[in-house]
Design an enzyme around this catalytic site. Structure first.
Site, PDB file in Angstrom:
ATOM      1  CG  HIS A   1      66.078 -13.356 -33.827  1.00 25.76           C
ATOM      2  ND1 HIS A   1      65.053 -12.468 -34.060  1.00 25.76           N
ATOM      3  CD2 HIS A   1      65.507 -14.556 -33.622  1.00 25.76           C
ATOM      4  CE1 HIS A   1      63.899 -13.120 -33.999  1.00 25.76           C
ATOM      5  NE2 HIS A   1      64.137 -14.385 -33.741  1.00 25.76           N
TER       6      HIS A   1
ATOM      7  CB  SER B   1      58.607 -11.726 -28.795  1.00 26.05           C
ATOM      8  OG  SER B   1      57.784 -12.555 -29.581  1.00 26.05           O
TER       9      SER B   1
HETATM   10  P1  AMP Z   1      62.307 -17.436 -32.981  1.00 25.68           P
HETATM   11  O1  AMP Z   1      62.655 -16.758 -34.261  1.00 25.68           O
HETATM   12  O2  AMP Z   1      61.288 -16.716 -32.167  1.00 25.68           O
HETATM   13  O3  AMP Z   1      62.002 -18.914 -33.157  1.00 25.68           O
HETATM   14  O4  AMP Z   1      63.608 -17.386 -32.105  1.00 25.68           O
HETATM   15  C1  AMP Z   1      64.833 -17.864 -32.579  1.00 25.68           C
HETATM   16  C2  AMP Z   1      65.833 -17.908 -31.464  1.00 25.68           C
HETATM   17  O5  AMP Z   1      65.986 -16.603 -30.914  1.00 25.68           O
HETATM   18  C3  AMP Z   1      65.381 -18.818 -30.306  1.00 25.68           C
HETATM   19  O6  AMP Z   1      66.513 -19.510 -29.795  1.00 25.68           O
HETATM   20  C4  AMP Z   1      64.850 -17.836 -29.316  1.00 25.68           C
HETATM   21  O7  AMP Z   1      64.911 -18.294 -27.976  1.00 25.68           O
HETATM   22  C5  AMP Z   1      65.782 -16.671 -29.516  1.00 25.68           C
HETATM   23  N1  AMP Z   1      65.166 -15.446 -29.013  1.00 25.68           N
HETATM   24  C6  AMP Z   1      63.949 -14.937 -29.345  1.00 25.68           C
HETATM   25  N2  AMP Z   1      63.695 -13.821 -28.618  1.00 25.68           N
HETATM   26  C7  AMP Z   1      64.769 -13.642 -27.807  1.00 25.68           C
HETATM   27  C8  AMP Z   1      65.096 -12.683 -26.806  1.00 25.68           C
HETATM   28  N3  AMP Z   1      64.291 -11.674 -26.499  1.00 25.68           N
HETATM   29  N4  AMP Z   1      66.288 -12.803 -26.178  1.00 25.68           N
HETATM   30  C9  AMP Z   1      67.127 -13.827 -26.472  1.00 25.68           C
HETATM   31  N5  AMP Z   1      66.864 -14.759 -27.397  1.00 25.68           N
HETATM   32  C10 AMP Z   1      65.709 -14.677 -28.060  1.00 25.68           C
END
Ligand code: AMP
Length: 286
Positions: free
Chosen positions: A41, A189
């Site tokens: 993030h 993640s």
């Molecule tokens: P989330 O909170 O999981 O919905 O993710 C929010 C944003 O962060 C989304 O655009 C995801 O693709 C990005 N994101 C989550 N994990 C990663 C990662 N390991 N590397 C790059 N971007 C990420």
């Protein structure tokens, strides 16, 4: 310098800030998230910081994008910690609406993107991308960003949101950002906290098999054979249950059987370890 960040939880208040930023001619970037922040993030915030005068991060666990048997209720949350991480990363406005603020009444409107939502996670999680497209549209309406930053970790989400913004002439540029990984290869993640030590160890097969796939693809191994070898590698992990292993064109996500030189493809994986479903992918040119 101490970075000041404002936390905002209502749409009305956000509109006041956005109006003022627009009046000052600032470029606005948004980083939509579901919180429980990690370096993935924060890499999006960094990219936003470099391109935009005003960086907005949203933290909203969006019920619309979770299926009835998914982890909405137990999705990890820690707003206090997130606030500190967002502040140190350089977020200007942290948007943290309650569900009742975003959806005060049952939603009668749904944003639905076809074709690119029909495979991979769209197939395994019916309705998921409608939920994503709908909330992202709503966030774009509230924040009116010039740029929106999304991670390639969710490569299908990038394809869906890019298609949606194009189709609906949304005045925003979608900026894809590279996957951030742990030193041992595991893609970061928020859901990684669910993993037991043993599951986490076995989950390394995702990034390991993608590394091998990259090499096999460069060596000219047939696409079906690459898929078969990945499935074989993952199946050797006793705790792994494969949801999908797919090779498709990217970003249109059509089937690929033969090689077309210069074609961009995605190798996309979704694998369950116990109750935790992990995804990872590699985008490359063949
Ligand atoms: P989330 O909170 O999981 O919905 O993710 C929010 C944003 O962060 C989304 O655009 C995801 O693709 C990005 N994101 C989550 N994990 C990663 C990662 N390991 N590397 C790059 N971007 C990420």
């Amino acid at each position: 310098m101490i970075q000041t960040m404002q936390q905002i939880s209502t749409i009305a208040e956000m509109r006041v800030h956005i109006k003022e930023a627009r009046r000052q001619g600032k470029t606005i970037g948004i980083v939509p998230t579901m919180g429980f922040l990690h370096e993935g993030h924060l890499s999006l915030v960094k990219a936003a910081r470099e391109k935009c005068d005003l960086v907005v991060m949203s933290i909203f666990v969006n019920p619309l994008q979770f299926g009835p048997n998914e982890d909405f209720d137990r999705y990890p949350r820690d707003l206090e910690r997130d606030r500190e991480l967002a502040r140190s990363a350089g977020v200007d406005l942290l948007f943290t609406p309650e569900v009742s603020e975003m959806y005060p009444k049952p939603m009668l409107t749904n944003v639905s993107v076809s074709t690119v939502t029909e495979q991979l996670c769209g197939k395994s999680r019916p309705g998921h991308f409608d939920g994503v497209a709908t909330v992202v549209t709503k966030l774009f309406q509230i924040v009116q960003p010039d740029y929106a930053f999304f991670g390639q970790k969710d490569a299908q989400q990038v394809a869906v949101v890019t298609q949606m913004a194009f189709d609906l002439s949304m005045p925003v540029e979608i900026v894809p950002c590279p996957i951030v990984r742990e030193a041992d290869g595991l893609a970061l993640s928020s859901r990684n906290v669910y993993l037991s030590a043993e599951e986490r160890e076995q989950a390394l097969v995702l990034s390991r098999s993608l590394k091998h796939a990259e090499k096999w693809l460069a060596e000219g191994v047939a696409l079906d054979e690459v898929r078969g070898r990945i499935i074989q590698m993952i199946s050797e992990m006793p705790l792994a249950q494969i949801d999908y292993v797919e090779l498709l064109t990217y970003p249109d996500l059509s089937p690929v059987s033969a090689r077309t030189p210069g074609q961009s493809i995605i190798v996309a994986l979704a694998v369950r370890f116990g109750k935790t479903r992990l995804i990872d992918n590699l985008i490359t040119t063949i």
